[in-house]
Structure formats: C-alpha cells, structure tokens
Design an enzyme around this catalytic site. Structure first.
Site, PDB file in Angstrom:
ATOM      1  N   HIS A 493       0.851  -1.187   0.000  1.00 21.04           N
ATOM      2  CA  HIS A 493       0.000   0.000   0.000  1.00 21.04           C
ATOM      3  C   HIS A 493       0.892   1.244   0.000  1.00 21.04           C
ATOM      4  O   HIS A 493       2.114   1.152   0.119  1.00 21.04           O
ATOM      5  CB  HIS A 493      -0.890   0.018   1.255  1.00 21.04           C
ATOM      6  CG  HIS A 493      -0.116   0.144   2.522  1.00 21.04           C
ATOM      7  ND1 HIS A 493       0.627  -0.916   3.053  1.00 21.04           N
ATOM      8  CD2 HIS A 493       0.097   1.189   3.366  1.00 21.04           C
ATOM      9  CE1 HIS A 493       1.232  -0.535   4.157  1.00 21.04           C
ATOM     10  NE2 HIS A 493       0.941   0.756   4.369  1.00 21.04           N
ATOM     11  N   ASP A 495       0.888   5.309   1.851  1.00 20.01           N
ATOM     12  CA  ASP A 495       0.313   5.867   3.077  1.00 20.01           C
ATOM     13  C   ASP A 495      -0.597   7.072   2.872  1.00 20.01           C
ATOM     14  O   ASP A 495      -1.335   7.428   3.790  1.00 20.01           O
ATOM     15  CB  ASP A 495       1.439   6.250   4.051  1.00 20.01           C
ATOM     16  CG  ASP A 495       2.065   5.025   4.694  1.00 20.01           C
ATOM     17  OD1 ASP A 495       1.429   3.953   4.661  1.00 20.01           O
ATOM     18  OD2 ASP A 495       3.189   5.131   5.218  1.00 20.01           O
ATOM     19  N   HIS A 565       4.726   0.000  -0.175  1.00 18.10           N
ATOM     20  CA  HIS A 565       5.470  -0.821   0.775  1.00 18.10           C
ATOM     21  C   HIS A 565       4.528  -1.772   1.490  1.00 18.10           C
ATOM     22  O   HIS A 565       3.310  -1.608   1.456  1.00 18.10           O
ATOM     23  CB  HIS A 565       6.200   0.053   1.795  1.00 18.10           C
ATOM     24  CG  HIS A 565       5.269   0.944   2.579  1.00 18.10           C
ATOM     25  ND1 HIS A 565       4.792   2.145   2.081  1.00 18.10           N
ATOM     26  CD2 HIS A 565       4.702   0.818   3.812  1.00 18.10           C
ATOM     27  CE1 HIS A 565       3.999   2.717   2.969  1.00 18.10           C
ATOM     28  NE2 HIS A 565       3.916   1.915   4.037  1.00 18.10           N
ATOM     29  N   ARG A 575       6.839  -9.235  16.478  1.00 23.05           N
ATOM     30  CA  ARG A 575       7.561  -8.106  15.871  1.00 23.05           C
ATOM     31  C   ARG A 575       6.971  -6.808  16.411  1.00 23.05           C
ATOM     32  O   ARG A 575       5.779  -6.533  16.236  1.00 23.05           O
ATOM     33  CB  ARG A 575       7.401  -8.179  14.358  1.00 23.05           C
ATOM     34  CG  ARG A 575       7.982  -7.032  13.525  1.00 23.05           C
ATOM     35  CD  ARG A 575       7.463  -7.223  12.103  1.00 23.05           C
ATOM     36  NE  ARG A 575       8.091  -6.396  11.106  1.00 23.05           N
ATOM     37  CZ  ARG A 575       7.662  -5.205  10.728  1.00 23.05           C
ATOM     38  NH1 ARG A 575       6.623  -4.647  11.339  1.00 23.05           N
ATOM     39  NH2 ARG A 575       8.268  -4.550   9.750  1.00 23.05           N
TER      40      ARG A 575
END
Length: 621
Positions: A493, A495, A565, A575
């Site tokens: 996508h 941002d 990204h 994570r």
C-alpha cells in the site's frame, strides 16, 4: 485580494526618529545605497495612496537595492577571505587575529560600497516579505493600473512561482494570457536562479532527444550551481541567529564566541545544499539534485558517442553514491569500449550528500534512496539503544491492546497474526495511574520526538514536520496458522493515496490519509521469523528493497505513491515497532499528540501534581 500589509499613512515619532538616524548615518558615509526596507515602505505607502507610478519606482528600487546588498556582501566576503586566509593559522593567537582582520576588512568593504551597515539592517518581517516575493504582488497590480500588461504578467508570474497556492494570482495569470499584447515570453520568472533555470531547460531537451543541446545546458547548470554554492557559503559568514539564545549577549571569552559563531556558520553552509536544490514555493528540495546532473550528462555523452566524457561523469556520480549498481555497469562498459580508465571530475563536494544532518551522534546512515532503489527513502541504525528497545518492549506488553489503532480488529491485515497497539497519550495515562513506570511512558514520547526530528532533518524539509499518528504496535504470529502461508503481514500500500496496481496509479483521495507526507518505522527487535519490510514498484509485486528489522533500526520515506510498501508474513514470534506518520500541514496534527504535549509540559513543571490529569485516550485511528 492583494497580499500586502496595511500600513498607517501618517508618520509616527519612531519613523521620524529613523529618518533622523538615517540622515546622521549618511553624513558619515563615503557611499550610500538606499535601504531596501525604506524603499519598500515608501512603495507600500504609495500603493495605498493609489500612486502607482511611485509604487513601481520605489518597489523596483527596493528590489534592486536588495540584490545589490546581497552582491556586495558576497564580493566583500570573498575578497577579504583571500586577503586574510586561515591557512596554517589554527593555533595560538594567529587564528584569532585572522578572524578579527577578516571581520574588519569586511566591515570596511561594505561601508565603502553601501554606506553605514546600520542603515541596511532590516527587520525579519521585511526579509520574509522579500523571500516570499511579496514586492511582486504589489508590482503586478501597479503595472496593471499603469496599462503595462507585459510587465504585470512578468511580476505576476514571478510571484506565483513562489506562491503556487495563491488562487487569485493564478486567476490573474490566466487573464493576462488573454490580453492583447501579452505573449508567452512575457511570463518570465524575474527571480529565477540561473542554475535551476539551466537545469530545467536541459532536462526538457534531454527528454526530447536533443542530447547535444542538453549537454551544453547541463554543463552551464553545473557552472552556475558551483558559483551559487560559493555565494551561499559566503553569506553564511555574517552574524548568525543562534537557536535558543543570543550569544552576543553572553559574556563569553573571545574563543568561545568564535567557536559558537563558526558552529553556526558550518550549519548554515550545510543548509546551502538544501537551498540550492529547493525551488521557490516548495517545502522540500529536489532529491539527488547535484549528482543528477552527472547522471544525465553521462548518458547524454554516451548518446553522442563521447565516451571519455561519459566515463568521467559516471565516475563523478559515484563520488556521491558509491557502488550504485547501474552506474557501475555503465562505468565497466565505458572502460571496456575505451580500453582505458579515467578519473572523475574535480568537484566541490565538501559537505555534500543527499540528506541533512542525522541530529544525534549515535545514529548511522545505512542506506540512502539510491541504495534502496527509490526516492525519498532512508535506512538508519542506532536510533535507539538496546536498553531503550527493551524498555519499550516491556511497555508494549503492559499497555497494548488487541485491535488498538485498527478500529478494534484484532487481525486487520491477516487472520494469521494478532495486532496490538497503544498511543502515546494512552501510555502516559497508564504511567500517571502507576500501571507502568512513568519513565517508560515518557520514553515512548521522547523516542517518537527523536524520530520526528531525524526525519525532518534528513529529508531537508523547509517546514515543520508534525505528528499525524503515533502508534506502538506489535504483531504476533498465531501458533498453528503458519503452515503454507502465502499472504503478507501487511499488504502492499501507500500511506497517503489509494494504490491501483492495474492502472499503475495511486489516487490521492479519501479514504486515504491524503494529508500524510512522511512515514517512519522504528523497530524494537529482530528476534522473530519473517516480518521483513519491503518496498515495491507500483505493480505491488516487484520488490525493490527489503529491510530486516532489528533494535534501533528505522526506515523513513515519503508517504506517496512513489513508495509502495508492505510487510512480509511474521511466521514465528512477535515483531514490535513504533509506527509514525507525519504531516507538513498543521491543520492535521495528531490531536492526541497535542494532548500528550500538554501532559508532558504539566509533568515537567509539576504544576498539576495532586490535581489529576484530564486524559482521554482515543484508541482508534
């Protein structure tokens, strides 16, 4: 509506006093140039008196005086620098003597050419008006009233270049285009910088396939660039405004004053890189501006079969971006065809690299945009220490909630992972209530501000970068659901726009967060499997760069369609990262961040202890 400052047409006692002081200064000067702030004031007065002849007279005089002051300062600086060099004087009193001799030389030079320097000290408001090209706003209307549409069009065009958001000026320009006697060549930028003008013209010729003509203009642009760089650096050697204090009011020793001054001079000189790459009216500079000249040139020379020059330009480009694969391939080809090697051109690359200061000594540049195969990208290490990473991980385990920041959805991007998050304000509330150490809550706040400062500085932004959203987030692989996974932890996508891979477009429209300008991800750990951050092409398939998270590593990038990204699947472990989005538009500042700022200020001043804090965290994005 004309952008101008309304001014009282009556002279105040202060104005009369300034005239008296001006007369006194003139009486002791051997030369005199009319101060541009006084001419500017006269022009504005004439404008509100509808005296358009004098508007033109005084305003053109003000612009001429402003330019002459700048030229004189540059000439005097360079002359005195040659007369009083610092070579081999960096010890004992000889260096201080050279500094004082150079300063005295510049003062004499200025006063011989301009008159008393005190006359040419102007307010910050007037300086800003000239930087924003406000005089041309007055001029375009004055020329219009005087029936000189060609000059009005030039003034309007010049103003609009630095103020492209000015709706009325844009409408005025359209009207001028339809007026008889106004031709395309009248729409000139009177303040155009020679190096940028030549570069823009060269790119047009290059794109049209006229490589021979483009080479001439690219070479001219380089000559003008280095000339402008020398002038910009020369102007840095005048009194500097210090951040946080006025050092001239402190009773420091001579060595301390000199040291402070040259620290600011060095900062100013570094800013020249940004200034020369920045176009009027733009918030950020053109990326990779100077090296790009050599990239264009190496290919243009290749196209006209001048391989010796092509090799030299390619090698010069590699001085800025060592080891870039595509240019290395070109260099190998040129060497093979020529049968010999060559040397890069001699260029002034002191202090040049794409990207501004990293602000903190510990932070290390790992990869820039070129190494990450894109634009407006950076990868940094050691933004946080191991201890800080550990503290924030413990904080995350204590305060994050499933679905926080994702409208309550525990698995918003994939059913194979659990997402948990928390905002800065929420962690401060937990700290105030004693549920987590306030030190840890404060660390989250401080670390996010550290990241903001680094991104703002590295990308050389001309405007303050504001928080749009700040999120401490962990994603955890769900046991038993990792076999044969072929999805992503976070799909590809952009941002601030809606990525449309089929159309090769990114549509900047709702529901995208169109106001976001820069993004950053600051990682807290690397002890998990999968979870690599990836950049892709607009097709959302072709990976251009991959980043393996680790403690203290931060990836930053502009938020638009140039940087699609995503995140590869986290197949084992957890994570954690601090996710940050920023905006240049203060209207879209993060409300919770503003509340957090108030909480921090209150805690710092201890003005609210015992009264309770009014904290109302908003969990959803």
């Amino acid at each position: 509506m004309i952008c101008a400052f309304l001014m009282d047409t009556n002279f105040s006692p202060a104005a009369i006093s300034s005239v008296v002081l001006l007369a006194a200064a003139l009486s002791t000067s051997t030369a005199f140039l009319e101060p541009y702030d006084l001419l500017y004031d006269n022009a504005v007065q004439a404008f509100y008196n509808s005296d358009y002849h004098n508007v033109v007279r005084y305003m053109e005089g003000a612009l001429s005086s402003y330019a002459e002051v700048r030229r004189t300062r540059v000439r005097c600086r360079l002359t005195c620098q040659d007369q009083h060099p610092f070579d081999e004087t960096f010890m004992d009193l000889r260096f201080s003597d050279a500094v004082l001799q150079r300063a005295a030389c510049m003062n004499r030079c200025i006063e011989e050419k301009l008159g008393s320097q005190s006359v040419h000290k102007v307010s910050e408001d007037v300086l800003q008006d000239f930087h924003r090209r406000i005089p041309y706003n007055y001029l375009q209307l004055a020329y219009q009233k005087l029936k000189q549409p060609d000059k009005a069009a030039a003034a309007a065009h010049t103003y609009f270049q630095a103020n492209p958001e000015h709706v009325e000026m844009g409408q005025n320009l359209e009207q001028y285009k339809d007026l008889q006697g106004v031709m395309e060549e009248h729409f000139v930028d009177r303040e155009a910088r020679p190096h940028q003008r030549s570069f823009a013209a060269a790119v047009k010729l290059y794109n049209s396939g006229d490589y021979e003509a483009a080479i001439g203009l690219f070479e001219e642009a380089l000559t003008e660039y280095y000339k402008a760089d020398v002038e910009c650096r020369a102007l840095c050697h005048w009194p500097q405004r210090f951040e946080g204090y006025d050092y001239l009011r402190y009773r420091y020793s001579l060595y301390e004053v000199i040291s402070d001054h040259f620290t600011q001079v060095l900062h100013c000189e570094h800013e020249c890189v940004r200034d020369l790459a920045n176009r009027p009216g733009r918030l950020s500079p053109m990326e990779n501006y100077l090296p790009l000249h050599y990239d264009y040139l190496q290919f243009a020379y290749f196209q006209v079969n001048r391989l010796e020059e092509a090799l030299q330009c390619a090698l010069t480009y590699l001085l800025f971006h060592e080891g870039e694969e595509s240019l290395m391939d070109n260099v190998d080809y040129y060497r093979e065809e020529l049968g010999h090697d060559s040397k890069p051109r001699e260029v002034s690359i002191c202090c040049y690299h794409w990207g501004g200061p990293l602000v903190y000594d510990s932070v290390q540049l790992v990869q820039n945009s070129a190494a990450l195969n894109g634009t407006q990208r950076v990868l940094l290490d050691h933004v946080m220490s191991e201890e800080e990473c550990s503290d924030l991980r413990h904080l995350a385990h204590a305060v994050t909630m499933a679905g926080d920041g994702y409208r309550g959805r525990m698995s918003p991007h994939t059913p194979n992972e659990k997402f948990e998050g928390a905002t800065v304000l929420k962690t401060l509330q937990h700290g105030f209530e004693g549920r987590v150490p306030m030190r840890s809550a404060r660390l989250f706040y401080d670390i996010s501000e550290r990241a903001r400062r680094i991104i703002e500085s590295y990308f050389l932004l001309n405007s303050t970068l504001h928080f749009s959203y700040t999120h401490l987030v962990c994603r955890t692989a769900i046991t038993g659901q990792q076999d044969h996974r072929n999805d992503l932890s976070h799909p590809i996508h952009a941002d601030n726009c809606l990525l449309d891979p089929d159309a090769n477009e990114c549509w900047k429209e709702p529901p995208a967060y169109t106001y976001r300008d820069y993004s950053a991800l600051l990682y807290l750990n690397g002890d998990f499997e999968g979870g690599e951050f990836i950049f892709t092409e607009m097709d959302a398939k072709t990976v251009t760069a991959s980043v393996k998270p680790r403690c203290g590593r931060m990836v930053g990038f502009s938020s638009g369609g140039e940087n699609p990204h995503g995140v590869k699947a986290v197949t084992s472990g957890q994570r954690c990262a601090v996710a940050l989005w920023f905006t240049l538009d203060p209207l879209f500042r993060e409300l919770e961040r503003l509340q957090a700022d108030e909480v921090i200020q209150a805690l710092d001043t201890q003005s609210v202890w015992g009264q309770g804090l009014n904290i109302n965290p908003k969990d959803e994005l």
